[in-house]
Scaffold this motif. Sequence first.
Motif, PDB file in Angstrom:
ATOM      1  N   HIS A 131      48.791  48.192  47.067  1.00 58.46           N
ATOM      2  CA  HIS A 131      47.953  47.708  45.788  1.00 58.46           C
ATOM      3  C   HIS A 131      48.899  48.332  45.183  1.00 58.46           C
ATOM      4  CE1 HIS A 131      44.156  47.602  47.989  1.00 58.46           C
ATOM      5  NE2 HIS A 131      44.311  48.093  47.730  1.00 58.46           N
ATOM      6  N   TYR A 137      42.983  55.615  44.732  1.00 59.19           N
ATOM      7  CA  TYR A 137      41.956  55.261  45.549  1.00 59.19           C
ATOM      8  C   TYR A 137      40.665  54.621  45.169  1.00 59.19           C
ATOM      9  CZ  TYR A 137      37.835  55.688  49.445  1.00 59.19           C
ATOM     10  OH  TYR A 137      36.765  54.731  49.555  1.00 59.19           O
ATOM     11  N   ALA A 138      40.281  55.916  43.864  1.00 56.50           N
ATOM     12  CA  ALA A 138      39.443  55.405  42.975  1.00 56.50           C
ATOM     13  C   ALA A 138      39.810  54.582  43.000  1.00 56.50           C
ATOM     14  CB  ALA A 138      38.887  56.729  41.905  1.00 56.50           C
ATOM     15  N   GLU A 139      40.395  53.704  42.291  1.00 57.71           N
ATOM     16  CA  GLU A 139      40.681  52.469  40.840  1.00 57.71           C
ATOM     17  C   GLU A 139      40.737  51.335  42.057  1.00 57.71           C
ATOM     18  OE1 GLU A 139      44.838  54.090  37.574  1.00 57.71           O
ATOM     19  OE2 GLU A 139      44.763  53.482  40.160  1.00 57.71           O
ATOM     20  N   GLN A 171      38.727  51.366  44.686  1.00 56.66           N
ATOM     21  CA  GLN A 171      37.210  50.857  45.098  1.00 56.66           C
ATOM     22  C   GLN A 171      36.672  50.246  43.475  1.00 56.66           C
ATOM     23  OE1 GLN A 171      35.593  51.453  48.182  1.00 56.66           O
ATOM     24  NE2 GLN A 171      38.407  51.522  48.444  1.00 56.66           N
ATOM     25  N   GLN A 172      36.591  51.004  42.211  1.00 55.45           N
ATOM     26  CA  GLN A 172      36.735  50.483  41.464  1.00 55.45           C
ATOM     27  C   GLN A 172      36.443  48.756  41.150  1.00 55.45           C
ATOM     28  OE1 GLN A 172      38.458  52.885  38.441  1.00 55.45           O
ATOM     29  NE2 GLN A 172      36.507  53.868  37.364  1.00 55.45           N
ATOM     30  N   ALA A 173      37.271  48.159  41.533  1.00 58.52           N
ATOM     31  CA  ALA A 173      38.078  46.688  41.603  1.00 58.52           C
ATOM     32  C   ALA A 173      36.869  45.961  43.150  1.00 58.52           C
ATOM     33  CB  ALA A 173      39.765  46.609  41.647  1.00 58.52           C
ATOM     34  N   GLN A 215      34.294  47.156  43.629  1.00 53.77           N
ATOM     35  CA  GLN A 215      33.133  46.726  43.189  1.00 53.77           C
ATOM     36  C   GLN A 215      32.467  45.653  42.109  1.00 53.77           C
ATOM     37  OE1 GLN A 215      31.892  50.929  41.847  1.00 53.77           O
ATOM     38  NE2 GLN A 215      31.373  51.683  43.996  1.00 53.77           N
ATOM     39  N   ALA A 216      33.390  45.961  40.749  1.00 53.44           N
ATOM     40  CA  ALA A 216      33.446  45.123  40.226  1.00 53.44           C
ATOM     41  C   ALA A 216      33.766  43.101  40.993  1.00 53.44           C
ATOM     42  CB  ALA A 216      34.938  45.202  39.155  1.00 53.44           C
TER      43      ALA A 216
END
Length: 111
Positions: A45, A83-85, A87-89, A91-92
């Motif tokens: 990442h 980590y949040a970014e 997870q967002q990717a 989910q998208a």
Amino acid sequence: MEIQMSKGALTFDQLDALTADSTKTDRLTIVTQEGDAQTQTVYDHYVIRTALALKPVEITLAAAGDSALTEDRLCVALAQLTYAEVQQAAQAAAIADMQAAITALAFGGEA
């Protein structure tokens, strides 16, 4: 993370093209050679390029009375997604897959 390499390894334009596309830096395997020992390290990442430059890098420490040896090196600095970014990717991507499946079902095709 800053990656430094000798000028002969790549051209500046090649390094620019390689690191400008975040899909090419999402998973990096760095191979280092020290004597007979070779190590591989994987980094995930690192998709945000924050710097790209040709700059002098100190490659040997200065001893008492001696000056340090420097060499011009290609340097690229990459920042890692949080980590949040990540997870967002994920989910998208899952939402996009579900939307494609729903569309396929609605029109009688395959996803």
